[in-house]
Write a protein that holds these residues in place. Sequence first.
Motif: not given
Lengths: 230, 201
Positions: A170-176, B178-183, B185-189
């Motif tokens: 959870p802490a590094t969810l986006f990077a993971d 989901l929208g918050l996650f997608a936003e 994710f799209a910025e950092t991925s």
Amino acid sequence: MPDPTTAADPSARAPRRDAARLARAARAARYDAMFAPWTLAAAGLLASFAFLFQPSLPLKAALFAVFLGVALSSGKKVSLPATFFVSLGIVAANLLVPVGKVLWRAGPLVVTETALLEGLDKAVTFEGLIYISKASIRPGLRIPGRFGSIVARAFVYYDRIIEYRGRLKPATLFADADALMLAVWDAPETPFVGAPESRPKRGPAGCVAAFALVAIAYAALAAGLLWRLP
Amino acid sequence: MTRSTPAPTESAAAPRQAAAPQGSPRARGRPDRADVTALLGAFCFFLSAIEYMIPKPLPFMRLGIANLPILLAADLLPLPWFLVLALVKVVGMSVISGSLFSYIALFSLAGTLVAALVMWGAKRAGGRRIGAVGVSVLGAVASNAVQILLAEVVVFGQAARLIAPVFLGMGLVTGALLGLFAERFAETSKWYARAAGRPDA
């Protein structure tokens, strides 16, 4: 009645679950050895039409029992309690709007004949189509054409996702999650288009059995339609 | 997710090749749309499998987390490929769950296609004025609304309207999350940037 020994010790249920899983896997292997995926899919599609348009509830219920049996023999996971409770929910929802002759009253609940029969018909149809699908759609089914090759490629990626060893914290969810996407995308290519599929030789028994099931479904449909005639 | 991503060009391909590890398929050539579609489709299957494990009162009442890759694809794929992704999701999930000939597949097809078209339309019509949260909420509510209509016709009758407020409310909440996650994710991925053909990957 629950077995008091297994109720007291949940770990005692594990061997029974393992045995059930093994038995299911053996049934699935026998089923897949007998039926070609496309034979099953075609039979399932044809049978689902006959089932869907079956006007007689008793005949539909009988077909439901047949398809439930086939789904069980296919080795697919079948939950009878889930079937029962979903069906109960569908019937109860239909009873909320009273239609037809009043059969009985229990306080504010009025059970009417038409609503009850419609609810039963919808529940049997809903669950019956699920069992037809379970029995006729196998994981080995390959869809032809360009669209089929994209679906096949998606399944290759899906396998890579399942086999991925990294963790999503959870802490590094986006990077993971990003690491997962990159790992799956950049994994060494494996053949997915035009790869020679292993096609085990199957006898005619599977085709005969599939044809018999479809014939039963259409015979029942014919009987149901005649039944409705004056 | 609010920016519109330019279509991949030859000039954008070079940095993407440089970012990909040596020997990988992406290092050998530019990722095509079929590849991106297949990968996002695979994530739809994966998220659907996760969703399958979450208890729900009825088989077709889903939270909609499997629509996340479709939301991400709104900026990555042109409309034809975007619709192919929606179909890959429905067909693949139906094959995995063995529900291809059941009402569940019908609910899934209707919900996914309506959500995809609404998200695509909102994205194109709204441009920079609408973010991923707005696009996602519109898609989720549209998907749930069409599923309630189908439920009324084929399963529940008029009683389907009783579950409508809860179901639509669920769509609002999960759509926003989901929208918050997608936003984010799209910025950092890095993967998203590479798939979109952006040179900063």
